[in-house]
Design an enzyme around this catalytic site. Sequence first.
Site, mmCIF file in Angstrom:
data_model
loop_
_atom_site.group_PDB
_atom_site.id
_atom_site.type_symbol
_atom_site.label_atom_id
_atom_site.label_comp_id
_atom_site.label_asym_id
_atom_site.label_seq_id
_atom_site.Cartn_x
_atom_site.Cartn_y
_atom_site.Cartn_z
ATOM 1 N N SER A 115 0.835 -1.197 0.000
ATOM 2 C CA SER A 115 0.000 0.000 0.000
ATOM 3 C C SER A 115 0.877 1.257 0.000
ATOM 4 O O SER A 115 1.691 1.430 -0.902
ATOM 5 C CB SER A 115 -0.958 -0.047 1.198
ATOM 6 O OG SER A 115 -1.988 0.886 1.064
ATOM 7 N N ASP A 268 -10.010 -4.176 -5.195
ATOM 8 C CA ASP A 268 -9.159 -3.143 -4.598
ATOM 9 C C ASP A 268 -9.214 -1.900 -5.470
ATOM 10 O O ASP A 268 -8.975 -1.967 -6.681
ATOM 11 C CB ASP A 268 -7.717 -3.667 -4.498
ATOM 12 C CG ASP A 268 -6.747 -2.667 -3.887
ATOM 13 O OD1 ASP A 268 -7.200 -1.652 -3.334
ATOM 14 O OD2 ASP A 268 -5.524 -2.908 -3.970
ATOM 15 N N HIS A 298 -7.930 -5.273 -0.677
ATOM 16 C CA HIS A 298 -6.887 -4.463 -0.049
ATOM 17 C C HIS A 298 -6.868 -4.742 1.455
ATOM 18 O O HIS A 298 -7.903 -4.717 2.098
ATOM 19 C CB HIS A 298 -7.154 -2.983 -0.308
ATOM 20 C CG HIS A 298 -5.965 -2.114 -0.051
ATOM 21 N ND1 HIS A 298 -5.075 -1.762 -1.053
ATOM 22 C CD2 HIS A 298 -5.503 -1.539 1.070
ATOM 23 C CE1 HIS A 298 -4.119 -0.999 -0.545
ATOM 24 N NE2 HIS A 298 -4.367 -0.853 0.735
#
Length: 298
Positions: A115, A268, A298
Amino acid sequence: LPAFRDPKLFTKDEHFKEVPVRIYLPKSPSASKRRAVIFVHGGCGMFGSIRSYERVCRYIAKKSDSVVVSVGYRLAPEHKYPGQNLDCLRAAVHFLETAESYGVDSDRVIICGDSAGATFSTSVCQELVDRTDIPKIRAQVMIYPFLQALSFNLPSYQQNAFIPLLSQKRLIHFMIKYLNKDSALEEALLEGSHVPESLNLKYGKWINPDLIPDEFKQGYKSPPSASCVAQAYKELKEVFETTFSPLLAEDSVICRLPDTCIITCEHDVLRDDGLLYKKRLEDNNVQVTWHHLAEGFH
């Protein structure tokens, strides 16, 4: 908090150029110098820590028989952007300079992040392309990276707008908090009214739904064009810097990046950032390994 005691690892806390790190070293003897992983945790630049990612780092160290350096960069909004990038860069440079003192082959160091950690990782790689005084990073691993703030209406944003844990609006909310900006700017980001037409034209060759494979565009609808709001652009200029949006780096930088592994997830909002970066790297003859998790989120 002190490190978890693992019978297969030596663990120690240090500071690299004032940046806290936790180092995981396999206890088993090695016939040659080991590989190493610089690990940068995710959390939108505001959450997460060395401690919260300890299990991940111990797993990587044991399964790959590598030295792992977990970077404890300072968190926003108390520490302003781009302090997080700078901490990761300082820690990476220091380790590349001193890797051999940890029994590491300095030519076999990779950087990995998830991320926002993937954002910081590739930002480090981009910053180091011109450095000739330190060893080169061998490869980068990017786990569902955030890479651009030009468009929040790509197919993955539309398809996964309401998917937990990272919905479209929640991502934008976190981004505003990370930059310590007024929450009233969230709507401008969502609509795209923070982007002048000149930048849409400049970066449209790289950030464009037409570049996304058809298999990922089911149900996609082109959003209405938004007129730029001058005040929104002025307040959000940082989002067009490559330390914030690495996808906007010039080809002269992209072509010199190390071998890359990109991991994307179907459910995601950031999926298409990874797909677009994959294409840019491949167009610039950078070797890319891509793993896509069809049921992943995610």
